[in-house]
Motif scaffolding. Structure first.
Motif, PDB file in Angstrom:
ATOM      1  N   THR A  91       0.720  18.614   2.881  1.00 45.68           N
ATOM      2  CA  THR A  91       0.520  20.050   2.720  1.00 45.68           C
ATOM      3  C   THR A  91       1.046  20.594   1.403  1.00 45.68           C
ATOM      4  OG1 THR A  91       2.595  20.451   3.886  1.00 45.68           O
ATOM      5  CG2 THR A  91       0.576  20.431   5.194  1.00 45.68           C
ATOM      6  N   ASP A  92       1.745  19.794   0.620  1.00 47.66           N
ATOM      7  CA  ASP A  92       2.180  20.287  -0.678  1.00 47.66           C
ATOM      8  C   ASP A  92       2.109  19.151  -1.683  1.00 47.66           C
ATOM      9  OD1 ASP A  92       4.519  18.697  -0.477  1.00 47.66           O
ATOM     10  OD2 ASP A  92       5.560  20.302   0.570  1.00 47.66           O
ATOM     11  N   SER A  93       2.455  19.465  -2.914  1.00 42.09           N
ATOM     12  CA  SER A  93       2.254  18.491  -3.986  1.00 42.09           C
ATOM     13  C   SER A  93       3.363  17.459  -4.060  1.00 42.09           C
ATOM     14  CB  SER A  93       2.161  19.215  -5.333  1.00 42.09           C
ATOM     15  OG  SER A  93       3.359  19.929  -5.596  1.00 42.09           O
ATOM     16  N   ASN A  94       4.475  17.701  -3.370  1.00 43.21           N
ATOM     17  CA  ASN A  94       5.602  16.783  -3.444  1.00 43.21           C
ATOM     18  C   ASN A  94       5.930  16.254  -2.055  1.00 43.21           C
ATOM     19  OD1 ASN A  94       6.090  17.334  -6.272  1.00 43.21           O
ATOM     20  ND2 ASN A  94       6.881  19.309  -5.600  1.00 43.21           N
ATOM     21  N   GLY A  95       6.687  15.194  -2.013  1.00 48.60           N
ATOM     22  CA  GLY A  95       7.121  14.645  -0.736  1.00 48.60           C
ATOM     23  C   GLY A  95       7.791  13.312  -0.954  1.00 48.60           C
ATOM     24  N   ASN A  96       8.724  12.964  -0.055  1.00 46.07           N
ATOM     25  CA  ASN A  96       9.435  11.692  -0.120  1.00 46.07           C
ATOM     26  C   ASN A  96       8.970  10.811   1.028  1.00 46.07           C
ATOM     27  OD1 ASN A  96      10.978  12.536  -2.346  1.00 46.07           O
ATOM     28  ND2 ASN A  96      12.470  13.531  -1.008  1.00 46.07           N
ATOM     29  N   TYR A  97       8.574   9.588   0.700  1.00 49.57           N
ATOM     30  CA  TYR A  97       7.983   8.691   1.686  1.00 49.57           C
ATOM     31  C   TYR A  97       8.459   7.263   1.448  1.00 49.57           C
ATOM     32  CZ  TYR A  97       4.771  12.627   2.123  1.00 49.57           C
ATOM     33  OH  TYR A  97       4.241  13.878   2.290  1.00 49.57           O
ATOM     34  N   THR A  98       8.152   6.410   2.405  1.00 45.80           N
ATOM     35  CA  THR A  98       8.176   4.972   2.188  1.00 45.80           C
ATOM     36  C   THR A  98       6.727   4.499   2.253  1.00 45.80           C
ATOM     37  OG1 THR A  98       8.502   4.533   4.547  1.00 45.80           O
ATOM     38  CG2 THR A  98      10.477   4.707   3.174  1.00 45.80           C
ATOM     39  N   PRO A  99       6.432   3.308   1.710  1.00 42.98           N
ATOM     40  CA  PRO A  99       5.039   2.848   1.704  1.00 42.98           C
ATOM     41  C   PRO A  99       4.436   2.796   3.102  1.00 42.98           C
ATOM     42  CG  PRO A  99       6.338   1.546   0.192  1.00 42.98           C
ATOM     43  CD  PRO A  99       7.306   2.408   0.948  1.00 42.98           C
ATOM     44  N   SER A 100       3.117   2.714   3.147  1.00 39.81           N
ATOM     45  CA  SER A 100       2.396   2.915   4.406  1.00 39.81           C
ATOM     46  C   SER A 100       2.572   1.781   5.406  1.00 39.81           C
ATOM     47  CB  SER A 100       0.902   3.084   4.122  1.00 39.81           C
ATOM     48  OG  SER A 100       0.313   1.837   3.788  1.00 39.81           O
ATOM     49  N   ASP A 101       3.036   0.605   4.952  1.00 38.80           N
ATOM     50  CA  ASP A 101       3.225  -0.533   5.854  1.00 38.80           C
ATOM     51  C   ASP A 101       1.893  -1.015   6.424  1.00 38.80           C
ATOM     52  OD1 ASP A 101       4.565  -2.510   7.191  1.00 38.80           O
ATOM     53  OD2 ASP A 101       5.241  -1.240   8.841  1.00 38.80           O
ATOM     54  N   GLY A 102       0.819  -0.814   5.660  1.00 34.36           N
ATOM     55  CA  GLY A 102      -0.495  -1.217   6.145  1.00 34.36           C
ATOM     56  C   GLY A 102      -1.017  -2.439   5.424  1.00 34.36           C
ATOM     57  N   VAL A 103      -2.109  -2.974   5.947  1.00 32.73           N
ATOM     58  CA  VAL A 103      -2.829  -4.073   5.308  1.00 32.73           C
ATOM     59  C   VAL A 103      -4.250  -3.600   5.089  1.00 32.73           C
ATOM     60  CG1 VAL A 103      -3.670  -6.424   5.523  1.00 32.73           C
ATOM     61  CG2 VAL A 103      -1.385  -5.833   6.363  1.00 32.73           C
ATOM     62  N   SER A 104      -4.718  -3.685   3.856  1.00 38.37           N
ATOM     63  CA  SER A 104      -6.037  -3.170   3.539  1.00 38.37           C
ATOM     64  C   SER A 104      -7.120  -4.059   4.136  1.00 38.37           C
ATOM     65  CB  SER A 104      -6.209  -3.090   2.026  1.00 38.37           C
ATOM     66  OG  SER A 104      -7.504  -2.639   1.714  1.00 38.37           O
ATOM     67  N   TYR A 105      -8.208  -3.418   4.531  1.00 39.58           N
ATOM     68  CA  TYR A 105      -9.365  -4.169   5.010  1.00 39.58           C
ATOM     69  C   TYR A 105     -10.558  -3.966   4.089  1.00 39.58           C
ATOM     70  CZ  TYR A 105     -10.439   0.504   6.782  1.00 39.58           C
ATOM     71  OH  TYR A 105     -10.649   1.852   6.885  1.00 39.58           O
ATOM     72  N   ILE A 110       0.853  -1.185   0.000  1.00 42.80           N
ATOM     73  CA  ILE A 110       0.000   0.000   0.000  1.00 42.80           C
ATOM     74  C   ILE A 110       0.890   1.236   0.000  1.00 42.80           C
ATOM     75  CG2 ILE A 110      -1.745   1.293   1.262  1.00 42.80           C
ATOM     76  CD1 ILE A 110      -2.784  -1.351   2.345  1.00 42.80           C
ATOM     77  N   LEU A 111       0.761   2.031  -1.048  1.00 43.87           N
ATOM     78  CA  LEU A 111       1.517   3.274  -1.129  1.00 43.87           C
ATOM     79  C   LEU A 111       0.796   4.378  -0.363  1.00 43.87           C
ATOM     80  CD1 LEU A 111       2.489   3.172  -4.924  1.00 43.87           C
ATOM     81  CD2 LEU A 111       3.845   2.399  -2.979  1.00 43.87           C
ATOM     82  N   VAL A 112      -0.471   4.557  -0.653  1.00 41.84           N
ATOM     83  CA  VAL A 112      -1.292   5.575   0.001  1.00 41.84           C
ATOM     84  C   VAL A 112      -2.470   4.874   0.654  1.00 41.84           C
ATOM     85  CG1 VAL A 112      -2.721   7.613  -0.337  1.00 41.84           C
ATOM     86  CG2 VAL A 112      -0.622   7.341  -1.657  1.00 41.84           C
ATOM     87  N   GLY A 113      -2.661   5.108   1.935  1.00 48.34           N
ATOM     88  CA  GLY A 113      -3.752   4.465   2.648  1.00 48.34           C
ATOM     89  C   GLY A 113      -3.203   3.663   3.817  1.00 48.34           C
ATOM     90  N   PRO A 114      -3.936   2.648   4.320  1.00 50.33           N
ATOM     91  CA  PRO A 114      -5.299   2.327   3.899  1.00 50.33           C
ATOM     92  C   PRO A 114      -6.291   3.388   4.360  1.00 50.33           C
ATOM     93  CG  PRO A 114      -4.661   0.978   5.762  1.00 50.33           C
ATOM     94  CD  PRO A 114      -3.446   1.742   5.369  1.00 50.33           C
ATOM     95  N   TYR A 115      -7.369   3.532   3.605  1.00 51.22           N
ATOM     96  CA  TYR A 115      -8.290   4.619   3.938  1.00 51.22           C
ATOM     97  C   TYR A 115      -9.079   4.292   5.199  1.00 51.22           C
ATOM     98  CZ  TYR A 115     -12.120   2.044   1.516  1.00 51.22           C
ATOM     99  OH  TYR A 115     -13.057   1.143   1.104  1.00 51.22           O
ATOM    100  N   CYS A 116      -9.493   5.337   5.859  1.00 47.40           N
ATOM    101  CA  CYS A 116     -10.350   5.157   7.025  1.00 47.40           C
ATOM    102  C   CYS A 116     -11.168   6.424   7.221  1.00 47.40           C
ATOM    103  CB  CYS A 116      -9.532   4.822   8.270  1.00 47.40           C
ATOM    104  SG  CYS A 116      -8.348   6.068   8.753  1.00 47.40           S
ATOM    105  N   ALA A 117     -12.383   6.238   7.675  1.00 43.42           N
ATOM    106  CA  ALA A 117     -13.309   7.364   7.762  1.00 43.42           C
ATOM    107  C   ALA A 117     -12.940   8.343   8.866  1.00 43.42           C
ATOM    108  CB  ALA A 117     -14.727   6.840   7.971  1.00 43.42           C
TER     109      ALA A 117
END
Length: 463
Positions: free
Chosen positions: A243-257, A205-212
């Protein structure tokens, strides 16, 4: 009895109009053969008279119109209104081409390279339905780029966007240098999820996992870049406020539900790029999904996957397109260019220049000799690390003399190893004679009073 009524057209206005591709010669012939029909109150056999219009160029040389007109007169000279036919010639077909073959080129002695098409090849078989000379262009990317035609993510069922990586023989899916993602949203980021799935079916998961209940984040366009965990960049998680259009990250390390599970996800989730297994080559998938209960929508606009080669090697994905005079542009045809460093380091130290001969008792000299190492140079790697293999002492003709034979190797950061190890020979010698203790003084004695011989001692530098 007079006839003052002109013939009238039976063929309805516009019914003979045609739109034809510029390459459809048969269609044009058939359209030009059409003719309207008319009727008259008295004359039975009417013969419409056609005025054939010349081709009028439109917005490009291959498009335009023919405007043909007819009039018809009865036997009493009554003439009809003008009937008009418009034949519109269009060019909506894009050219095609054959991209040059994938190629590997190498850096020179100065670590430079020339990837111009004259070296790496140009597009061939450039064909268009109408334009005899479409223009050909190319642009270079540092990785494999995919831009969907329609990347809207506007309901909760999820979307799969496949793209192909090729030419990366010898690399595994773990050899990712970076992933750049192009996304946008007009709602909170926490309602979106983007998962990268490898050819082997592993997902991250790159972005997420989503949650309400997460921080809603910003809306707009975003261009995060994701790196291996070893980069030390922070993880993206669904509660981040970007807060801006760019950024350096590592993946979210999550598991989608979420449901449904991406159909391409057959081998489960991993937490970092380094955990990918299987080949780099093959079909990757970007799976995008949003919370179906959230309003608004997101969009997946593109992805760039850059494989990780050695430090002084590069990859160029050159995209070729052809455009005709009417502005129709071909699909993108990719050529993979690998730029490798295959030049081995060389020794700048002269052979035998580190050989030394040392007296067996010269401990300081031996330590200094053992601390020596040769110097090497490389076309690209300016921080070579020389590795030493220390040889054991091999006694010579006597225990105090002999040799140490040390060998050195060096490898640049692309794995090119020096052709011949450098050899250092340290020769230990013993050329110093022992020293006797002082002998007794000379004496004169009677023959029957000869003293017992004195016992002398000796010292040696090594023995």
């Amino acid at each position: 009895m007079n006839d003052t009524q002109a013939p009238v057209w039976i063929t309805s206005p516009g019914s003979l109009n045609r739109t034809i591709q510029c390459s459809d010669a048969t269609g044009l012939t058939n359209a030009q053969a059409l003719a309207p029909t008319a009727s008259d109150n008295c004359t039975v056999n009417l013969t419409p008279v056609k005025t054939t219009g010349s081709f009028v160029t439109g917005s490009c040389p291959q498009s335009g119109t023919y405007t043909n007109t007819w009039v018809v007169s009865d036997d009493c000279g009554n003439t009809s209104s003008v009937y008009t036919q418009v034949i519109t010639i269009v060019d909506t077909q894009a050219p095609t081409l054959t991209p040059p073959a994938d190629i590997t080129i190498y850096k020179d002695a100065q670590c430079n390279y020339d990837a111009a098409p004259a070296i790496t090849g140009s597009a061939s078989n450039v064909v268009d339905n109408c334009d005899p000379n479409p223009s050909v262009s190319h642009f270079d990317n540092p990785g494999f780029v995919f831009n969907p035609v329609n990347g809207d993510v506007n309901h909760g069922n999820g979307y799969s966007f496949p793209f192909v990586v090729r030419g990366m023989d010898g690399l595994t899916a773990a050899d990712i240098k970076s992933i750049m993602l192009y996304i946008s949203t007009n709602q909170e980021l926490s309602s979106l999820e983007y998962t990268l799935i490898s050819p082997s079916g592993q997902g991250i998961i790159l972005v997420g996992p989503y949650c309400a209940s997460c921080n809603p984040g910003n809306t707009g366009n975003f261009k995060p870049t994701f790196y291996p965990a070893s980069s030390g960049y922070p993880k993206w998680n669904s509660s981040n406020l970007i807060t801006d259009s760019n950024g350096n990250y590592t993946p979210s390390d999550g598991v989608s539900y979420v449901n449904p599970t991406p159909p391409e996800l057959t081998a489960g989730y991993i937490s970092k790029f380094e955990d990918f297994t299987g080949p780099m080559n093959g079909t990757w998938t970007l799976f995008a999904i949003k919370d179906g209960t959230s309003s608004g929508h997101g969009a997946f606009n593109g992805i760039t996957l850059t494989p990780k080669l050695c430090n002084n090697s590069d990859i160029i994905v050159r995209s070729w397109t052809a455009t005709d005079a009417c502005g129709n542009t071909s699909p993108r045809y990719d050529q993979v260019i690998k730029v490798l460093d295959n030049t081995v380091p060389v020794w700048t130290s002269v052979a035998s220049s580190l050989d030394v001969t040392i007296e067996c008792n010269n401990v300081t000299g031996l330590a200094a000799a053992q601390a020596m190492q040769p110097v090497a140079s490389d076309n690209c790697d300016k921080a070579l690390v020389i590795k030493k293999t220390s040889g054991a002492f091999i006694p010579g003709t006597c225990p105090q003399k002999g040799t140490y034979t040390n060998t050195f190797t060096v490898e640049d950061n692309c794995g090119n190893q020096v052709a011949t190890p450098f050899v250092q020979t340290i020769t230990i010698v013993d050329t110093t004679a022992p020293v006797l203790s002082e002998a007794p003084a000379d004496v004169t004695v009677e023959c029957n009073a000869v003293p017992v011989a004195a016992t002398l001692t000796a010292t040696d530098n090594c023995d």
